[in-house]
Design a protein around this motif. Structure first.
Motif, PDB file in Angstrom:
ATOM      1  N   ALA A   1       0.799  -1.229   0.000  1.00  0.00           N
ATOM      2  CA  ALA A   1       0.000   0.000   0.000  1.00  0.00           C
ATOM      3  C   ALA A   1       0.826   1.270   0.000  1.00  0.00           C
ATOM      4  O   ALA A   1       0.310   2.338  -0.335  1.00  0.00           O
ATOM      5  N   THR A   2       2.105   1.204   0.371  1.00  0.00           N
ATOM      6  CA  THR A   2       2.922   2.415   0.451  1.00  0.00           C
ATOM      7  C   THR A   2       3.814   2.612  -0.774  1.00  0.00           C
ATOM      8  O   THR A   2       4.593   3.558  -0.820  1.00  0.00           O
ATOM      9  N   GLY A   3       3.713   1.733  -1.768  1.00  0.00           N
ATOM     10  CA  GLY A   3       4.591   1.803  -2.931  1.00  0.00           C
ATOM     11  C   GLY A   3       4.107   2.757  -4.007  1.00  0.00           C
ATOM     12  O   GLY A   3       3.123   3.481  -3.839  1.00  0.00           O
ATOM     13  N   THR A   4       4.806   2.751  -5.140  1.00  0.00           N
ATOM     14  CA  THR A   4       4.517   3.666  -6.245  1.00  0.00           C
ATOM     15  C   THR A   4       3.066   3.560  -6.704  1.00  0.00           C
ATOM     16  O   THR A   4       2.387   4.574  -6.908  1.00  0.00           O
ATOM     17  N   VAL A   5       2.581   2.335  -6.874  1.00  0.00           N
ATOM     18  CA  VAL A   5       1.190   2.140  -7.272  1.00  0.00           C
ATOM     19  C   VAL A   5       0.283   2.057  -6.060  1.00  0.00           C
ATOM     20  O   VAL A   5      -0.856   2.538  -6.089  1.00  0.00           O
ATOM     21  N   GLY A   6       0.784   1.455  -4.987  1.00  0.00           N
ATOM     22  CA  GLY A   6      -0.044   1.228  -3.816  1.00  0.00           C
ATOM     23  C   GLY A   6      -0.693   2.477  -3.262  1.00  0.00           C
ATOM     24  O   GLY A   6      -1.865   2.468  -2.878  1.00  0.00           O
ATOM     25  N   ARG A   7       0.046   3.575  -3.244  1.00  0.00           N
ATOM     26  CA  ARG A   7      -0.530   4.804  -2.690  1.00  0.00           C
ATOM     27  C   ARG A   7      -1.697   5.310  -3.539  1.00  0.00           C
ATOM     28  O   ARG A   7      -2.656   5.880  -3.029  1.00  0.00           O
TER      29      ARG A   7
END
Length: 254
Positions: free
Chosen positions: A8-14
């Motif tokens: 959830a905190t990655g490039t796409v996750g956010r």
């Protein structure tokens, strides 16, 4: 809906988190910061009860096929096992367009992930997307040679990570569909040209040189197969529009 998001905190996750919340869903963010580890399974089962879907956008930063395969096989197995135990009825995973036959480097891990998801008894949907607009900045950080930037030869059709996140949420809202239509960006380009455009936009005086690299992984990048098929769905945010948005990170200076 209650949607769990791994990575959830990655490039796409956010962007997945923002899209899910913007559409009124309850979000369960799965990350080490919130007590979950996809490689060991720690905390996953406790986080998933009553979840209607899980979106997996986990990643690992490596060009080693061995490391990538081990990560994606382990993470996918842990997520699927936790979903079975919690009764989660829909697993949504993100992969990369055009990687069939390119069982090398990072792509070997994504192919292993696709195989594990498609063989699982948890109903699933798989979205393949092109490289993100953010890829240009990632290449700059890896290819710095003093005042020069070495950019691998690549024909790309980059797509905004924001649009990928939104599409993943749309797929999670629907019934499991197996392989979903691919998603690519609205324009074709050479990767080195994207890097140069970002350097100019950010006012960074560095010279970007295109280089041809050996190996199947880099030959695939140069061949254009990673642009996706002609019938792929297209995002609408161009690279230049992305540069003008708050989503883009400035190019690295010297």
């Amino acid at each position: 809906m209650r949607i769990a998001i791994a990575g959830a905190t990655g490039t796409v996750g956010r962007h997945v988190v923002a899209a899910a919340r913007g559409r009124g869903h309850e979000v369960v963010s799965l990350s080490r910061a919130s007590g979950q580890d996809v490689t060991t399974g720690a905390g996953l089962r406790d986080a998933l009860p009553d979840a209607d879907a899980l979106i997996d956008v986990t990643s690992v930063e490596t060009l080693s096929a061995k490391v990538a395969v081990e990560f994606f096989e382990r993470a996918t197995a842990q997520l699927l096992a936790a979903e079975r135990d919690a009764g989660v009825p829909h697993h949504v995973a993100l992969s990369i367009v055009g990687i069939d036959g390119v069982d090398e480097s990072y792509y070997a891990g994504k192919l292993a992930q696709e195989g594990a998801v498609s063989a699982a008894d948890v109903p699933w949907t798989l979205l393949r997307a092109a490289q993100f607009h953010e890829f240009a900045g990632q290449v700059m950080r890896r290819g710095s040679l003093g005042p020069l930037l070495a950019v691998p030869r690549a024909l790309v059709r980059t797509v905004a990570a924001r649009e990928v996140g939104e599409r993943l949420v749309e797929l999670a809202e629907a019934a499991p569909a197996g392989r979903a239509p691919d998603l690519v960006g609205p324009e074709e380009a050479r990767l080195v040209d994207l890097v140069r455009r970002q350097l100019r936009f950010d006012g960074v005086r560095r010279r970007a040189l295109e280089v041809a690299l050996p190996g199947r992984y880099w030959r695939a990048m140069a061949s254009g197969v990673l642009r996706g098929a002609p019938d792929a769905q297209q995002g609408s945010i161009t690279f230049d529009e992305w540069l003008r948005s708050p989503d883009h990170d400035p190019a690295p200076a010297l």
